[in-house]
Design an enzyme around this catalytic site. Structure first.
Site, PDB file in Angstrom:
ATOM      1  N   ARG A  92       0.852  -1.448  -0.205  1.00 46.76           N
ATOM      2  CA  ARG A  92      -0.004   0.108   0.276  1.00 46.76           C
ATOM      3  C   ARG A  92       0.928   1.347  -0.130  1.00 46.76           C
ATOM      4  O   ARG A  92       0.971   1.959  -0.833  1.00 46.76           O
ATOM      5  CB  ARG A  92      -0.961   0.027   1.310  1.00 46.76           C
ATOM      6  CG  ARG A  92      -2.185   0.934   0.787  1.00 46.76           C
ATOM      7  CD  ARG A  92      -1.878   2.234   1.141  1.00 46.76           C
ATOM      8  NE  ARG A  92      -1.544   2.842   2.154  1.00 46.76           N
ATOM      9  CZ  ARG A  92      -1.132   4.068   2.497  1.00 46.76           C
ATOM     10  NH1 ARG A  92      -1.089   4.828   1.547  1.00 46.76           N
ATOM     11  NH2 ARG A  92      -0.634   4.271   3.641  1.00 46.76           N
ATOM     12  N   ASP A  93       1.387   1.473   1.087  1.00 46.82           N
ATOM     13  CA  ASP A  93       2.237   2.806   1.013  1.00 46.82           C
ATOM     14  C   ASP A  93       3.229   2.870   0.065  1.00 46.82           C
ATOM     15  O   ASP A  93       3.728   3.758  -0.233  1.00 46.82           O
ATOM     16  CB  ASP A  93       2.828   3.113   2.714  1.00 46.82           C
ATOM     17  CG  ASP A  93       3.406   4.547   2.835  1.00 46.82           C
ATOM     18  OD1 ASP A  93       2.777   5.505   2.412  1.00 46.82           O
ATOM     19  OD2 ASP A  93       4.204   4.675   3.392  1.00 46.82           O
ATOM     20  N   HIS A 101       6.366   4.847  12.213  1.00 48.72           N
ATOM     21  CA  HIS A 101       6.348   4.603  10.851  1.00 48.72           C
ATOM     22  C   HIS A 101       7.382   5.626  10.324  1.00 48.72           C
ATOM     23  O   HIS A 101       7.181   6.764  10.196  1.00 48.72           O
ATOM     24  CB  HIS A 101       4.962   5.014  10.264  1.00 48.72           C
ATOM     25  CG  HIS A 101       4.889   4.801   8.681  1.00 48.72           C
ATOM     26  ND1 HIS A 101       4.160   3.872   8.018  1.00 48.72           N
ATOM     27  CD2 HIS A 101       5.393   5.531   7.780  1.00 48.72           C
ATOM     28  CE1 HIS A 101       4.393   3.965   6.599  1.00 48.72           C
ATOM     29  NE2 HIS A 101       4.984   5.355   6.623  1.00 48.72           N
ATOM     30  N   CYS A 121       9.604   9.384  -2.074  1.00 48.53           N
ATOM     31  CA  CYS A 121       8.956  10.329  -1.314  1.00 48.53           C
ATOM     32  C   CYS A 121       8.561  11.408  -2.342  1.00 48.53           C
ATOM     33  O   CYS A 121       9.209  11.913  -3.071  1.00 48.53           O
ATOM     34  CB  CYS A 121       9.957  11.129  -0.528  1.00 48.53           C
ATOM     35  SG  CYS A 121       9.402  12.614   0.359  1.00 48.53           S
ATOM     36  N   ASN A 143      10.048   4.295   1.894  1.00 51.00           N
ATOM     37  CA  ASN A 143      10.108   3.739   3.386  1.00 51.00           C
ATOM     38  C   ASN A 143      11.513   3.010   3.824  1.00 51.00           C
ATOM     39  O   ASN A 143      12.102   2.956   3.220  1.00 51.00           O
ATOM     40  CB  ASN A 143       8.800   2.670   3.217  1.00 51.00           C
ATOM     41  CG  ASN A 143       7.350   3.181   3.093  1.00 51.00           C
ATOM     42  OD1 ASN A 143       6.887   3.609   4.165  1.00 51.00           O
ATOM     43  ND2 ASN A 143       6.724   3.338   2.173  1.00 51.00           N
TER      44      ASN A 143
END
Lengths: 316, 316
Positions: B29-30, B221, B254, B263
């Site tokens: 997802r992220d 996170h 990013c 991440n």
């Protein structure tokens, strides 16, 4: 950059950490020595000048070693001659034997680094001497270096993991550090040569050597091969270490993992330290200029995350 | 791999750290949401299966959001349907509003994540609601989610630095966390959305929110944009946090620094944790398989340092 750094202002410090860290910039030697591209002496001198302009105070400039074995360091005498003295900078030469010291003295070097290892196999493979032999050689060299007013640091490499022998114990490191300290150096640099150490190992080794090496004479050299270098720096600072090696852009790679990351990147280190209000004397803007030049010399993008983020943000 | 890990054996632990960490794997997802390449639902489902095989227990699988606005998450219902239940795994869907919750419930999702921010500007820009509005919406959604037996986490993003407004204070984070906790979630995830936080900020924010959020319900996170994610994990663990988000291979990038790292890479996190004797349930071999598949989907090498080192060492 000013704008980026201003976002840290409201709360930065972490209790128990130093207010200032001394960085030993190793890109011109440890960095370039492990790159495939050979960089000419005048370009290495220009890199050192850019690093000094960026605020680097301690810079490992070159190595006096056999040019047929280490072609990337050929012409180190020329680099030192071109640089002369740079006001307030400590320019360091790696001199792993008497001949290296002779050559360094001949061109006016004032600071040297010796090299030994905590792993017997690595020591023999890397400098062709056993640990015993290297200590004996340095016992002969250091009085001469002292008589010439030199500042002397010693690397104890493979202080956590050896690429050949595997695990290295804190007791092994203690034994080598004890003997290096007896030789009479100014600073001992504990090196994670293959970048496989994790924070618990750092704490264990620093705890083991503390009885024989004052913390203010302890430096740490962490490679970022597995990404743990900054976490290792943090735990070392929590135990009182204030001297860390790093290389602009994270150059250097790992000869034991071709294609993997190399030295801890100076930009990443400076970003973390400044973000905690710890002074380094570096300017990130200046570092970006030095690393951009270095990237051009090597003909490839560099792996420093902070460098790449800063470049992306300031160019977009 | 076994040989690599065996070099840690003699000394690993760091006092005061947990014996086990729960990792929330966010690459599907992220991670994928911030990649330029759109990955089809059946391939995202296969990625989730590979991650589960690698030992991932908590996996953020998709997002129920407007497909015209977030095309990379289109077909998230299909991903969940293809997966069904995976024994012992918590498959999480991001549902930033009531419609997202409706869609998630319709396809049998059992765990959801809500999204708000500590920065007003970021909240409005990202989900089109003010912080107040988002809390009001979640106050309505959570009782329904509870009634349906769902597990609920909430992200508090930009908890350190906002890409628009700059510095975010611990007091701002405390206020938002207090209100999120009152809504009644199982876990609050404190996010460094732009990866600019350093360890002192982590300590300050965790200290500020501790009075309103029990540490066992606190997750972190950290993006690795400036390379500090693992150091931030270390300081968070030293303050008792045992839940961390990461993405296989470090995917995600990013959006505020195009080309920069994304991440925290799961491989880097697992390497550091296993290196300190902290259990994660992951196998590095399995992670390499999942990331290799993911790298193929994205058509580019990934930025995880541990991944690249392991691949280099095992292929040379």
């Amino acid at each position: 950059m000013t704008q980026l750094e201003s976002s840290w202002k409201p709360y930065t410090a972490l209790a128990g950490l130093p207010s200032r860290v001394r960085i030993v910039e190793v890109s011109p030697r440890d960095g370039l020595q492990n790159e495939a591209v050979i960089v000419a002496p005048e370009k290495r001198a220009e890199l050192v000048r850019l690093l000094a302009e960026a605020g680097a105070r301690d810079i490992e400039v070159g190595a006096f070693v056999r040019e047929d074995r280490v072609p990337s360091m050929a012409g180190s005498a020329e680099v030192f001659r071109q640089l002369g003295d740079i006001q307030g900078r400590r320019l360091i030469a790696l001199t792993p034997n008497q001949r290296g010291l002779d050559d360094a003295l001949a061109c006016g070097v004032k600071s040297i680094a010796l090299f030994t290892a905590a792993s017997e196999t690595f020591c023999k493979t890397n400098i062709g001497m056993s640990i015993d032999e290297s200590i004996a050689v340095y016992r002969g060299m250091v009085p001469e270096a002292r008589a010439n007013g030199l500042w002397v640091r010693a690397y104890v490499s493979t202080a956590f993991v050896c690429p050949y022998a595997g695990a290295v114990t804190p007791a092994q490191v203690l034994e080598v550090v004890r003997r290096v300290v007896q030789v009479g150096v100014d600073e001992v640099c504990i090196a994670d040569t293959v970048g496989r150490a994790t924070p618990g190992m750092i704490a264990a080794v620093l705890g083991a050597i503390a009885p024989v090496l004052p913390i203010e004479r302890t430096a740490c050299h962490f490679h970022d091969t597995f990404g743990c270098a900054l976490a290792n720096v943090l735990v070392a600072m929590q135990r009182g270490v204030t001297v860390f090696d790093s290389a602009a852009g994270g150059v250097g790679g790992c000869p034991f993992a071709p294609g993997a990351a190399g030295n801890l990147a100076t930009e990443d280190l400076v970003w973390m330290l400044h973000g905690m209000g710890i002074e380094t004397g570096y300017s990130l803007d200046g570092l970006v200029r030095a690393s951009t030049y270095l990237s051009g010399l090597l003909g490839r993008p560099l792996q420093s995350k902070a460098l790449n983020a800063i470049v992306a943000m300031t160019s977009s």
